[in-house]
Design a protein around this motif. Structure first.
Motif, PDB file in Angstrom:
ATOM      1  N   ARG A  31       5.407   4.150   2.183  1.00 57.04           N
ATOM      2  CA  ARG A  31       6.051   4.789   1.939  1.00 57.04           C
ATOM      3  C   ARG A  31       6.109   5.908   0.671  1.00 57.04           C
ATOM      4  N   GLU A  32       5.101   5.947   0.185  1.00 54.33           N
ATOM      5  CA  GLU A  32       4.980   6.342  -1.620  1.00 54.33           C
ATOM      6  C   GLU A  32       3.652   7.242  -0.522  1.00 54.33           C
ATOM      7  N   HIS A  33       2.501   6.403   0.156  1.00 54.76           N
ATOM      8  CA  HIS A  33       1.278   6.741  -0.177  1.00 54.76           C
ATOM      9  C   HIS A  33       0.969   7.283   1.779  1.00 54.76           C
ATOM     10  N   VAL A  34       2.488   7.091   2.763  1.00 59.09           N
ATOM     11  CA  VAL A  34       2.347   8.197   3.522  1.00 59.09           C
ATOM     12  C   VAL A  34       1.343   8.153   4.454  1.00 59.09           C
ATOM     13  N   THR A  35       0.298   7.863   3.683  1.00 58.09           N
ATOM     14  CA  THR A  35      -0.565   8.257   4.913  1.00 58.09           C
ATOM     15  C   THR A  35      -1.551   6.225   5.059  1.00 58.09           C
ATOM     16  N   SER A  36      -1.362   5.834   4.579  1.00 58.16           N
ATOM     17  CA  SER A  36      -2.158   4.755   4.519  1.00 58.16           C
ATOM     18  C   SER A  36      -1.929   4.009   5.928  1.00 58.16           C
ATOM     19  N   ALA A  37      -0.658   4.020   6.291  1.00 61.39           N
ATOM     20  CA  ALA A  37      -0.605   3.062   7.146  1.00 61.39           C
ATOM     21  C   ALA A  37      -1.037   3.675   8.725  1.00 61.39           C
ATOM     22  N   ILE A  38      -1.704   4.828   8.499  1.00 62.28           N
ATOM     23  CA  ILE A  38      -1.912   4.897  10.450  1.00 62.28           C
ATOM     24  C   ILE A  38      -3.624   5.062   9.967  1.00 62.28           C
ATOM     25  N   TYR A  39      -4.326   5.057   8.755  1.00 62.73           N
ATOM     26  CA  TYR A  39      -6.005   4.652   8.393  1.00 62.73           C
ATOM     27  C   TYR A  39      -5.870   3.344   8.502  1.00 62.73           C
TER      28      TYR A  39
END
Length: 245
Positions: free
Chosen positions: A163-171
């Motif tokens: 939720r802090e890093h926004v894209t980490s769950a995508i890549y």
């Protein structure tokens, strides 16, 4: 959340940095660090709107005011839930895709940002396009494009550090999301021009003194640093904070 026409740049910004508080409002060659990032995003080919996503905490009133002064749209949301702020940006300013930028990268190159848009326009089924998937650029030229539907999914489902890093769950899930990266050669990922410490500030100030008050150019920055090991040494020891820290 609905998709709208165009690609918007969303800059996450806050004043409460742990290592260098207030860094995004520091004056750099006549404009704020945030102003440098807004200018780069505004100059990027293919970017429709520039939105600054800051917090609704009183400590970020000055950030919101500066963003508006620089001509950016502003959304404000939870201080510690960055992906929620991106969700607000998408709700208030619908787009087909969003480019995530951070306000601590004043030397961002508009051409690189535009390159992400061009790659995605050529293959709009891509969920994620970035300059960091395979890092070959100096840290500080980071830009990530996320398809609107995928960003909305992260707003709804991301947890913990995501939720802090926004894209980490995508890549982190290339089997689920279609991801690609923009790379350059020769690689220059050993260099660092992001702003997180006093040493970073010393380096960036020296670079701007040499290159002038112009939008960032990764080639110019790399060329100068390769010729000036004394500048590289200023922040060579600084370690980037990892996801979750």
């Amino acid at each position: 959340m609905r998709a709208g026409p165009g690609v918007n740049a969303v800059i996450q910004a806050r004043s409460s940095s742990t290592r260098l508080p207030g860094k995004v409002l520091r004056p750099l060659a006549g404009r704020s660090v945030l102003g440098w990032v807004v200018r780069a995003a505004s100059a990027a080919p293919g970017v429709a709107k520039v939105v600054v996503a800051t917090s609704d905490d009183a400590s970020d009133d000055a950030v919101a005011a500066e963003a508006e002064r620089c001509g950016a749209h502003v959304v404000r949301g939870p201080l510690d839930d960055v992906v929620a702020r991106f969700g607000l940006a998408l709700s208030e300013h619908p787009a087909e895709a969003v480019i995530r930028l951070t306000a601590d990268c004043p030397l961002l190159d508009p051409a690189l940002i535009g390159r992400l848009v061009a790659v995605w326009r050529a293959e709009p089924s891509l969920d994620y396009v970035s300059t960091t998937l395979v890092r070959t650029l100096p840290r500080g030229f980071d830009a990530e494009l996320v398809r609107a539907e995928v960003l909305a999914e992260q707003v709804a489902t991301a947890s913990g550090a995501d939720r802090e890093h926004v894209t980490s769950a995508i890549y982190r899930q290339p089997d689920r999301y279609s991801c690609t990266g923009v790379v350059v050669s020769p690689a220059a990922d050993d260099l660092r021009v992001t702003l997180d410490t006093a040493e970073d500030w010393e380096l960036i100030s020296a670079l701007v003194a040499e290159l002038g008050d112009v939008p960032g150019s990764w080639r110019s920055v790399v060329s100068l640093l390769r010729s000036r090991p004394d500048l590289v040494a200023l922040n060579a020891h600084v370690e980037q904070k990892k996801v979750g820290q």
